[in-house]
Design an enzyme around this catalytic site. Sequence first.
Site, PDB file in Angstrom:
ATOM      1  N   GLY A  30       0.821  -1.200   0.000  1.00 57.33           N
ATOM      2  CA  GLY A  30       0.000   0.000   0.000  1.00 57.33           C
ATOM      3  C   GLY A  30       0.853   1.247   0.000  1.00 57.33           C
ATOM      4  O   GLY A  30       2.038   1.217   0.327  1.00 57.33           O
ATOM      5  N   TYR A  31       0.225   2.342  -0.354  1.00 58.07           N
ATOM      6  CA  TYR A  31       0.933   3.613  -0.494  1.00 58.07           C
ATOM      7  C   TYR A  31       0.389   4.640   0.475  1.00 58.07           C
ATOM      8  O   TYR A  31      -0.816   4.837   0.574  1.00 58.07           O
ATOM      9  CB  TYR A  31       0.835   4.104  -1.945  1.00 58.07           C
ATOM     10  CG  TYR A  31       1.632   3.203  -2.849  1.00 58.07           C
ATOM     11  CD1 TYR A  31       2.956   3.471  -3.124  1.00 58.07           C
ATOM     12  CD2 TYR A  31       1.079   2.035  -3.352  1.00 58.07           C
ATOM     13  CE1 TYR A  31       3.720   2.624  -3.898  1.00 58.07           C
ATOM     14  CE2 TYR A  31       1.829   1.173  -4.130  1.00 58.07           C
ATOM     15  CZ  TYR A  31       3.143   1.467  -4.402  1.00 58.07           C
ATOM     16  OH  TYR A  31       3.901   0.609  -5.153  1.00 58.07           O
TER      17      TYR A  31
END
Length: 156
Positions: A30-31
């Site tokens: 995830g970012y």
Amino acid sequence: MGKEIERKFLIDQQKWDNLNKPEGKLFRQGYLLTDKDKTIRVRATESKGFLTIKGKTIGATRMEFEYEIPLPEATELLDNFAISELSKTRYEITMGGKLWEVDVFSGENEGLIVAEIELESEDENFDLPDWVSNEVTEEEKYYNSNLTVKPFKNWV
């Protein structure tokens, strides 16, 4: 300063399916930040977590800083702070003295398979495995951070 020189390639699906390969490792990625000049990524594998900061890609090169973090912290960051996320299974294959990391995407990116090779210099010579097809190094739609917001299944 950390530096990553990486080239990306698409995979021939039929040759990949017939390849004798090692067991893959599931990644949840995830970012926390994605923009054209930098990304901050959190990754959770089955046993470890990682926090990675990457700079703007120029050609096949960008700044990269990666730190191992406890898996429970990586999961908590993903659950509470990720603005976008993807999952994939990574296969590590060594050929010609080079490590190829092959990502088989799932979820919204199912059907996409991308191979990456890290190099010492952008003009370094290396042999292409026969299961590699087109190079997509400079095609931004194949960046993992972009796949989280414009997934493969939505491409026309």
